[in-house]
Design a protein around this motif. Structure first.
Motif, short mmCIF file in Angstrom:
data_model
loop_
_atom_site.label_atom_id
_atom_site.label_comp_id
_atom_site.label_asym_id
_atom_site.label_seq_id
_atom_site.Cartn_x
_atom_site.Cartn_y
_atom_site.Cartn_z
N ASP A 96 0.84 -1.18 0.00
CA ASP A 96 0.00 0.00 0.00
C ASP A 96 0.89 1.25 0.00
OD1 ASP A 96 -1.89 1.90 0.43
OD2 ASP A 96 -2.29 1.33 2.51
N PRO A 97 0.77 2.12 -1.02
CA PRO A 97 1.66 3.30 -1.06
C PRO A 97 1.39 4.31 0.04
CG PRO A 97 0.13 3.30 -2.92
CD PRO A 97 -0.05 2.01 -2.21
N THR A 98 0.21 4.21 0.69
CA THR A 98 -0.09 5.16 1.77
C THR A 98 0.56 4.72 3.09
OG1 THR A 98 -2.12 3.95 2.31
CG2 THR A 98 -2.33 5.79 0.78
N ALA A 146 5.19 5.73 -6.40
CA ALA A 146 3.80 5.70 -5.92
C ALA A 146 3.69 6.38 -4.56
CB ALA A 146 3.31 4.26 -5.84
N ALA A 147 4.66 6.08 -3.66
CA ALA A 147 4.65 6.69 -2.32
C ALA A 147 4.83 8.21 -2.42
CB ALA A 147 5.76 6.10 -1.47
N VAL A 200 2.67 13.72 -2.24
CA VAL A 200 2.44 15.02 -2.90
C VAL A 200 0.94 15.33 -2.90
CG1 VAL A 200 2.60 16.25 -5.11
CG2 VAL A 200 4.56 14.95 -4.26
N ASP A 201 0.11 14.32 -3.16
CA ASP A 201 -1.34 14.52 -3.12
C ASP A 201 -1.80 14.92 -1.72
OD1 ASP A 201 -1.50 13.88 -5.77
OD2 ASP A 201 -2.23 11.83 -5.46
N ARG A 202 -1.19 14.28 -0.72
CA ARG A 202 -1.55 14.60 0.67
C ARG A 202 -1.18 16.05 0.99
NH1 ARG A 202 0.35 15.09 5.69
NH2 ARG A 202 2.50 15.01 4.97
N THR A 214 -4.45 23.06 0.13
CA THR A 214 -5.79 23.51 -0.26
C THR A 214 -6.60 23.85 0.99
OG1 THR A 214 -5.65 22.00 -2.12
CG2 THR A 214 -7.82 22.88 -1.63
N GLN A 215 -6.55 22.96 1.97
CA GLN A 215 -7.28 23.19 3.23
C GLN A 215 -6.78 24.45 3.92
OE1 GLN A 215 -9.77 21.73 5.05
NE2 GLN A 215 -10.27 20.55 3.20
N ALA A 216 -5.46 24.59 3.96
CA ALA A 216 -4.86 25.73 4.65
C ALA A 216 -5.26 27.04 3.99
CB ALA A 216 -3.34 25.58 4.66
N ARG A 217 -5.23 27.04 2.65
CA ARG A 217 -5.61 28.26 1.91
C ARG A 217 -7.06 28.62 2.20
NH1 ARG A 217 -2.14 27.43 -3.21
NH2 ARG A 217 -0.28 28.52 -2.50
#
Lengths: 124, 140
Positions: free
Chosen positions: A4-6, A96-97, A102-104, A110-113
């Motif tokens: 699992d890459p996560t 993949a990791a 990077v997505d995380r 995005t949330q912070a902005r």
């Protein structure tokens, strides 16, 4: 070592920078240090101890592997000595990791902005 | 002369690393030390080497009942546990840090400790104006 890459998320800053440096191509240890320094405009500079400690962990988890020696290493040139160095490569799992991380980070930004925008409009 | 002393100190630190790590990365670390030393970062490199030594020694598996006196190995008997190694590490860390602070004319080092409850893990970061080192430990 399909996994699992996560599993490795969140990555430490050093790990993230090493994977990012290797995403551009195979590098030897000092090359990674220089690439990280270049990518961060010299603000983040890894020491060899931190680098190899993280590289060892990344190799143990299968995110980074030894790069195969290129056939050009036989040439007699000034770069021949450099070709004798051990090069490292990003594996499929490593890529993949890195993508997951990077997505995380993207979602964090995005949330912070959004939060900052809300706070700003709330004050106005 | 100073170059010779710091290179000797760094080689000594490398020799104290666990043998497998030393054999795998020792030569490359020394090569990077030589390259970076020309940029005048030897005190930071020594500190980074010390942190690396601590990390590798603390992570080393215990070899119970076996007396191991090989090149660069710390004696491992049932009486010398991780706590003892940690204690020795912290002491040598403090000594080296004091020497570095006394001898350093460059900018001071910054140490920060961050705790992440999400993972959970803690990260100890050491930062000078040009370099950074970190220890990240995930709690079981």
């Amino acid at each position: 070592m399909a996994s699992d890459p996560t599993r490795n998320s969140p990555l430490s800053p050093a790990t993230l920078h090493i994977l990012l440096a290797l995403a551009r191509g195979n590098l030897h240890g000092y090359g990674i240090i220089q690439e990280v320094a270049r990518n961060t405009d010299g603000r983040y500079r890894l020491g060899p101890g931190t680098l190899y400690d993280n590289l060892k962990k990344l190799m143990d988890t299968g995110l980074v592997a030894d790069a195969p020696k290129s056939s050009s290493s036989k040439r007699k040139s000034a770069a021949a000595k450099e070709d004798d160095r051990r090069f490292y490569t990003l594996t499929k799992e490593g890529r993949a990791a890195l993508t997951v991380e990077v997505d995380r980070l993207q979602s964090v930004v995005t949330q912070a902005r959004l939060r900052l925008q809300e706070a700003r409009s709330g004050r106005a | 002369m100073n170059n010779v002393v710091s290179r000797f100190a760094y080689r000594l630190l490398l020799r104290l690393h666990p043998a497998p790590f030393q054999h795998e990365f020792g030569a490359e670390m020394l090569w990077i030390f030589d390259e970076e030393h020309q940029r005048g970062a030897s005190s930071y490199l020594l500190f980074d080497g010390m942190l690396s030594l601590l990390r590798q020694r603390c992570r080393m598996p215990r070899t119970s009942g076996l007396l191991s006196i090989r090149s660069g190995e710390i004696i491992s008997t049932p009486g010398v546990g991780p706590l003892r190694l940690l204690q020795a590490g912290v002491t040598s860390f403090a000594i080296l840090f004091s020497i570095m602070l006394l001898s350093s004319r460059s900018s001071p080092l910054m140490v920060s400790i961050r705790w992440s409850e999400q993972t959970p893990c803690y990260t100890i970061t050491l930062q000078s104006s040009t370099h950074m080192a970190e220890i990240r430990k995930t709690m079981p």
